[in-house]
Enzyme design. Sequence first.
Site, short mmCIF file in Angstrom:
data_model
loop_
_atom_site.label_atom_id
_atom_site.label_comp_id
_atom_site.label_asym_id
_atom_site.label_seq_id
_atom_site.Cartn_x
_atom_site.Cartn_y
_atom_site.Cartn_z
N GLY A 29 0.83 -1.20 0.00
CA GLY A 29 0.00 0.00 0.00
C GLY A 29 0.86 1.24 0.00
O GLY A 29 2.05 1.19 -0.30
N CYS A 30 0.26 2.36 0.33
CA CYS A 30 0.97 3.64 0.28
C CYS A 30 1.65 3.89 1.62
O CYS A 30 1.29 4.83 2.34
CB CYS A 30 0.01 4.76 -0.09
SG CYS A 30 -0.88 4.37 -1.59
N VAL A 31 2.56 3.01 1.95
CA VAL A 31 3.22 3.10 3.27
C VAL A 31 4.72 3.13 3.11
O VAL A 31 5.24 2.71 2.08
CB VAL A 31 2.82 1.93 4.17
CG1 VAL A 31 1.33 1.95 4.44
CG2 VAL A 31 3.20 0.60 3.55
#
Lengths: 265, 110, 520
Positions: B108-110
């Site tokens: 994800g956007c991590v």
Amino acid sequence: MSGLTLIFGLFFYVSIAIFLVGFMAKVWKYGSTPAPLKIPQTPAPVSAPGVGVRYLQEVFVFKSLFRGNKVLWLGGYLFHLGLLFVLLKHLRFFIAPTSSILSTLVKFDVYSGFILVAALIFLLILRLAIDRHFYISLASDYALLLLLIGIGGTGLLSRFWENGHVRPSVPEVKNFVAGLVTFHPASVPEHKLFLIHFSLVMLLLIYFPFSKLMHAGGVFYSPTRNQIDNPREKRWVNPWAKQVTAAAAAPAAAPVAAAEEPSEG
Amino acid sequence: MSFEFEGKTYETDDDGYLLDLDSWNREVAGHIAEMEGVEMTDAHWEVVDFLRNYYQEYSIAPAIKILIKEMKKMFGPDKGNSAYLYNLYPAGPALQACKIAGLPKPTGCV
Amino acid sequence: MAEPPAEKTAVETVAESVINKNFKVPELIGEINVPRVEDGYRRKGVTSAIKPHMAKPAVQAKVGFPETLVDNWEEAAVKRLGELLEKYKSLQVYLDICVRCGSCTDKCQFFIGSNDPNNMPVARAELLRRVYKKYFTTEGKIFGKLAGAHRLDLNLLSDWYAYFHQCSQCRRCSVFCPYGIDTAEISMAAREIMDSIGIGQKYVNEILGKVHEIGNNLGMNPKALAATLESTEEDIEEEDGVPVKLPLDQEGADVLLVTPSADFFASPHIESLIGYAKVFHQAGISWTLSTAASEAGNFGMFIGSYTQLEKVAARVRNAIGELKPKRLVVGECGHAWRVAYSFWNTLIGPFDTLDPRYPAPQHIVEFTLDLVRRGAIKLDKSANDEFTVTFHDSCNVARGSRMGDRPGGQFTMPRELIKASCNKYVDMDPSTTMEKTFCCGGGGGLLTDEILEIRVAGAMPRMQALHAVMESDGVNFMALICAICKAQFTKVLPKYGIPMTVAGGVHQLVGRAIELGAKE
């Protein structure tokens, strides 16, 4: 009718036919290919008149190119401006009798042809001199510039090289062209320079629909520029999409409903 | 991908994360840490243990904020912060600590 | 005796990459210099070996793509391109009308940062255009390479895999194109073609699989989500002494908030989540998150797949059906806002069950700013006095969406909200903001560590502009409205020697400044 007239007459009709049919076919294709989603490049106009204004800015002052590269803009703008005036002046070969506005333009505008050729040479130099532009240039890009320079050069020569006695007379050309457009072919002026100029233009017309020159029509079909920015206000319907049903998104759920057939496209 | 350690083959993803959660043990964790250039101390192990326990319950690594809160409980307020966590795992707690703990790589956007 | 090295298969050739861990980070000089394309016509690009991991067969299968490179891949790719040309006006027109004027050549952050000429937008597009010309144009069939036509061989396919994953689909090039040619459309098409022949990118396709299976990019199940929200409620109450709630799956709440799942997991993302919660709490508007729609992001866009886009978006429609909210609000996420603003109405609309007095969907910035303007919430700017703030316009918000009623609201509204939350605000160099903003370097599915080198290179223009205002104005907080920007900068800032705490959310500022408690 001489054989030469026959050859050039046919050349003219074939070229014009290829140009017109090819151009319209391409534009038809651009127009009829669906745009499934709203993709205006924002900030974008929120109304149709706004899109009109956006296009006026792009078509008449090349706004985006101006923002992108001023030097390139100068070359591109002068070329297109020169082309516009030169084409206007060429109307005198088609219109009889020549209107006074056109005569005045022909009389006083002695620059546009030179500007046209100079701008083309400038664009050629940019392609060769700027590392990035050189990298992206294809043989066909140079070929097209050279073809246009050839057309502009022979055009200028036939207008101004009077002492060389190569200048075809305007009435003679006019007679020939008028004959072509009225389907009563008259003799082709047998001046080498004219014949070269004429042939190069015909080549350009033939090449036009198959080349990047289609930007002339295509620019109006660019979805990032011609779409209105109103996706929340007005639902944009994709002509080809079948609606994904809730069941498709959550496979565990209820039976799959029949997908709607697209209404068009 | 895979690597050998003490005569056993460990299957990993393209980034060296163990594919099988249960193939993990302290020794192999130490080995992964060594490859990452992390010297494991008690504090490092506390983090790893917490991550594994959390994962066993929730099938995902904890949010960084939850991890930090837990560290506050474990080590006190002066070490319960993101700077200390990055001090322990310089390549990022989510990515590096998970790798050593044998958890899959967070996506994800991590 | 050593065995002779086995011949590489086609798929291995395409996937073959080099991960250089000790790459050079550009020096911060506070200005953006365009590199010179030094030498060699059509040389092998310096970043041609930087490629993302390829998706494994199991991942491909989950999103419905062929598991590995199909045998007749060249033929299949050409066929797919033909289909896309029939379906997308953008692709058809943009492949046809580029004149290679060069206006875009110095506009892409990946070219500026990497000096690989194939990262010039026109050169990137030519990688696909060559194949288009070869198989679909008279010009290419007659003149071949002279007109730039080229068959899709293994070398070209490898270049596709590298360079179409070095484009963040940020659309900066299209701003400067006389015809608005959008390289994002071209790279989306190229990725869709690659997926259709079995060449998928692991990062994006794995995430899409998780969305279908679990409901969000993280793969955070409902139990973990509930636990995280509960823990966050405790944190807020501990810090502020106010019982701010983060409701989940509350049927009949006024607002359904759809936010990137990174907001439930990563830092600084979660600080913005806290900010949203405080805004709803203080405004007294009932709201809920949804487990079904626990993801605003929609990576279907990155791979150009209409089917995936629609399938991911359908989760939101389902959540609306279940929870029956009156309003639909989207959290801080750049590409998600583009998808929500521009595509949702087409994909999952019309939103006729929602209250027509509000835009659907509405951005959280629109939502909060409206409350601030009406005085429904009060912000204490001095709470952020330790910060001098600047704002990074996210590419997808800037060039693919709008906020408010007027064009450009996506620039003015976040700034107005930030200025209402802090006392010290400065903008970065105008050639790097608003519609000319540079991408963070991690958008479009590039936010994966094996291609960190290109991410760091792509961040360079933004880093220079940030560095300049840090030096001149003492900026120490760059406010963001995108989960990808937040993750990318948190990773990349330290590489440039800038503390990662400089990156934070707009609602992080709002959350700190909001005055909780009884209203007057």
